[in-house]
Scaffold this active site. Structure first.
Site, PDB file in Angstrom:
ATOM      1  N   ASP A 190      79.178  52.938  62.316  1.00 31.36           N
ATOM      2  CA  ASP A 190      79.217  51.769  61.925  1.00 31.36           C
ATOM      3  C   ASP A 190      80.443  51.129  62.539  1.00 31.36           C
ATOM      4  O   ASP A 190      81.324  50.326  61.968  1.00 31.36           O
ATOM      5  CB  ASP A 190      80.433  52.409  61.033  1.00 31.36           C
ATOM      6  CG  ASP A 190      81.401  52.812  61.027  1.00 31.36           C
ATOM      7  OD1 ASP A 190      82.006  53.436  62.169  1.00 31.36           O
ATOM      8  OD2 ASP A 190      82.547  52.468  60.096  1.00 31.36           O
ATOM      9  N   GLU A 191      80.612  51.435  63.933  1.00 33.94           N
ATOM     10  CA  GLU A 191      81.138  50.460  64.947  1.00 33.94           C
ATOM     11  C   GLU A 191      80.791  50.280  66.062  1.00 33.94           C
ATOM     12  O   GLU A 191      80.097  50.995  66.735  1.00 33.94           O
ATOM     13  CB  GLU A 191      82.500  51.303  65.504  1.00 33.94           C
ATOM     14  CG  GLU A 191      82.369  52.757  66.043  1.00 33.94           C
ATOM     15  CD  GLU A 191      83.378  53.157  66.045  1.00 33.94           C
ATOM     16  OE1 GLU A 191      84.651  52.865  66.941  1.00 33.94           O
ATOM     17  OE2 GLU A 191      83.291  54.716  66.458  1.00 33.94           O
ATOM     18  N   ASP A 226      84.687  48.024  63.447  1.00 34.46           N
ATOM     19  CA  ASP A 226      84.074  48.675  62.437  1.00 34.46           C
ATOM     20  C   ASP A 226      84.625  48.499  61.087  1.00 34.46           C
ATOM     21  O   ASP A 226      84.724  47.892  60.465  1.00 34.46           O
ATOM     22  CB  ASP A 226      85.504  49.585  62.360  1.00 34.46           C
ATOM     23  CG  ASP A 226      85.477  51.214  61.928  1.00 34.46           C
ATOM     24  OD1 ASP A 226      85.795  51.958  63.077  1.00 34.46           O
ATOM     25  OD2 ASP A 226      85.087  51.622  61.338  1.00 34.46           O
TER      26      ASP A 226
HETATM   27  P1  TTP Z   1      84.680  56.191  60.331  1.00 28.25           P
HETATM   28  O1  TTP Z   1      84.477  54.821  60.693  1.00 28.25           O
HETATM   29  O2  TTP Z   1      85.589  56.871  60.971  1.00 28.25           O
HETATM   30  O3  TTP Z   1      85.312  55.996  58.880  1.00 28.25           O
HETATM   31  P2  TTP Z   1      85.241  55.114  57.808  1.00 28.25           P
HETATM   32  O4  TTP Z   1      84.060  53.798  58.203  1.00 28.25           O
HETATM   33  O5  TTP Z   1      84.424  55.832  56.351  1.00 28.25           O
HETATM   34  O6  TTP Z   1      86.600  54.795  57.673  1.00 28.25           O
HETATM   35  P3  TTP Z   1      87.585  53.404  57.890  1.00 28.25           P
HETATM   36  O7  TTP Z   1      87.784  52.499  57.252  1.00 28.25           O
HETATM   37  O8  TTP Z   1      89.120  54.388  57.988  1.00 28.25           O
HETATM   38  O9  TTP Z   1      87.051  53.209  59.478  1.00 28.25           O
HETATM   39  O10 TTP Z   1      83.439  57.005  60.247  1.00 28.25           O
HETATM   40  C1  TTP Z   1      81.719  55.881  59.659  1.00 28.25           C
HETATM   41  C2  TTP Z   1      80.883  56.730  59.075  1.00 28.25           C
HETATM   42  O11 TTP Z   1      80.915  57.313  59.701  1.00 28.25           O
HETATM   43  C3  TTP Z   1      81.999  56.914  57.103  1.00 28.25           C
HETATM   44  O12 TTP Z   1      81.953  56.244  56.349  1.00 28.25           O
HETATM   45  C4  TTP Z   1      81.513  58.399  57.314  1.00 28.25           C
HETATM   46  C5  TTP Z   1      81.187  58.808  58.871  1.00 28.25           C
HETATM   47  N1  TTP Z   1      81.687  60.231  59.669  1.00 28.25           N
HETATM   48  C6  TTP Z   1      81.527  61.995  58.845  1.00 28.25           C
HETATM   49  O13 TTP Z   1      80.584  61.548  58.174  1.00 28.25           O
HETATM   50  N2  TTP Z   1      82.286  62.252  59.261  1.00 28.25           N
HETATM   51  C7  TTP Z   1      83.431  62.068  59.761  1.00 28.25           C
HETATM   52  O14 TTP Z   1      84.284  63.482  60.188  1.00 28.25           O
HETATM   53  C8  TTP Z   1      83.419  60.784  60.200  1.00 28.25           C
HETATM   54  C9  TTP Z   1      84.946  60.419  60.775  1.00 28.25           C
HETATM   55  C10 TTP Z   1      82.829  59.760  59.968  1.00 28.25           C
HETATM   56 MG    MG Z   2      84.428  52.704  59.819  1.00 30.95          MG
END
Ligand code: TTP
Ligand code: MG
Length: 410
Positions: free
Chosen positions: A108-109, A14
């Protein structure tokens, strides 16, 4: 002889603060700032934010007005979806270099099945470090990875030491690393279920296994209790499914002159089944259902299928089943065959199920032989290993310009 299958090695990767990290990379002035990606207007919401902004309590999906109140000094950026999609593709390409089995979960995962590529979880961690390094060098972004023997635990692990984390979560560490986590982290436990569990004193994942089963059933019902107990024990046998992974695999061929001779038909079934089983082995899959498709000279088309006693990637059971379907369930009458196809479905990833537990020595030997001939054909060309039964029909296949073997995947 019974041999247990090798334990699985699953990675969950992720990206850290993904959208925000892309913005910081492309505009270094943003580095170190409380950065929020989203629309700052009255009806806007936060997409994500930098870790600096998280210290103030800003979170994804939060209304922008709340975020502004929590962190008035934050810098806001609207976001560039095209850039995030492009980076996501580049990252996926890096993951696919390591394993053919990559299951993207969001932008992103992804899960990466490293079974058979890494020998054990420690080996998986080495590969994961390599992936992190490559993403850092080539895409200049940081990722967190969890390694465990199943998807559920790998996902829990990737979240344990964010950002830039690499956590291995073996079963013998569940008590110290996993059981102290709040019950909300269990998959399927939303706010209402969590409240109900709290009312019964179940707050931590470990509590699920401590309270008497009857009490848990009283709180969340029999099915819910079973589900929670399985997760709390760290059990999850869902396979990693590649998005490109076929739901079925088939090969079919149309003939310039209708097939009429029984032996010729038999040979063609064998050739198609051989192609299909080879694709299965190449993709590391096992199939449970066999399909036979026949188009008669008068264009009547039949598809017939049969479920095997157990999943296979070998030619022989697929051929036997297809022949049986041809003999018992297709009526050619006076017609010949214009098109013949053999396919398989109900696919599973090799090593993820019970099938290999019950493999006998003959079957193990047959698979070894198949793998050896696959390896020779991969290196030396398709025609180097040909089943004796296929030799007779080979010239005809090569010369027949109307014939085309169509591997199809859906
Ligand atoms: P996430 O992997 O949930 O968040 P992140 O990568 O920003 O942070 P983390 O280090 O905790 O993993 O989500 C990936 C991307 O998806 C995030 O950068 C932006 C988008 N996203 C949204 O647009 N709205 C949302 O509610 C979520 C959860 C994510
Ligand atoms: Mg993330």
């Amino acid at each position: 002889m019974i041999r247990t299958p090798a334990p699985r090695v699953i990675a969950h990767l992720d990206m850290d603060a993904f959208y925000a990290a892309v913005e910081v990379r492309d505009n270094p002035k943003l580095r170190g700032l409380a950065l929020i990606i989203g629309h700052p207007g009255r009806r806007g919401v936060v997409s994500t934010c930098s870790y600096e902004a998280r210290k103030f309590g800003v979170r994804s999906a939060m209304p922008s007005v709340t975020a502004k109140r929590l962190c008035p000094q934050a810098t806001w950026v609207r976001g560039r979806m095209n850039a995030y999609v492009r980076e996501s593709r580049r990252i996926r390409a890096i993951l696919s270099e390591v394993s053919p089995l990559v299951e993207p979960l969001s932008i992103d995962e992804a899960f990466i099945d490293l079974t058979g590529i890494a020998e054990d979880l420690a080996g998986g961690a080495k590969i994961a470090q390599g992936l992190k390094d490559r993403i850092c060098e080539q895409v200049r972004l940081s990722a967190s990875v969890g390694i465990a023997s199943n998807k559920f635990l790998a996902k829990i692990a990737s979240d344990m030491r964010k950002p830039d984390g690499l956590v291995v979560l073996p079963h013998d560490r569940l008590g110290s690393l996993f059981h102290p986590l709040p019950i909300e982290r269990l998959w399927g436990v939303g706010q209402r279920t969590a409240e109900r569990l709290h009312s019964g004193g179940v707050r931590k994942i470990g509590d699920v296994l401590r309270v008497p089963e009857s009490e848990l059933i009283g709180l969340v019902g029999e099915r819910g209790a079973g589900h929670l107990r399985r997760l709390a024990r760290g059990e999850d046998d869902r396979p990693v499914r590649s998005s490109r992974q076929a739901k079925s695999i088939s090969e079919e061929r149309t003939y310039g002159d209708d097939l009429r001779d029984a032996e010729e038909i038999d040979r063609e079934i064998l050739a198609r089944a051989d192609g299909v089983s080879r694709q299965l082995r190449r993709k590391g899959l096992l199939a449970r259902t066999v399909h036979l498709k026949v188009r008669r000279g008068d264009y009547t088309t039949w598809t017939r299928s049969e479920t095997l006693a157990r999943a296979t990637d070998l030619t022989e059971p697929i051929v036997a089943s297809a022949r049986e379907l041809m003999r018992r369930r297709i009526e050619l009458g006076k017609h010949g065959i214009r098109l013949l196809g053999v396919g398989v479905s109900s696919l599973s990833t090799r090593g993820s199920g019970q099938s290999e537990l019950f493999m006998d020595d003959d079957e193990r030997m047959a698979r070894k032989l198949a793998r050896t001939s696959d390896a020779v054909r991969d290196r030396m060309g398709e025609k180097t290993v040909v089943r004796a039964r296929l030799l007779k029909g080979r010239g005809q296949e090569d010369d027949d310009s109307e014939a085309g073997s169509l591997p199809s995947v859906d």
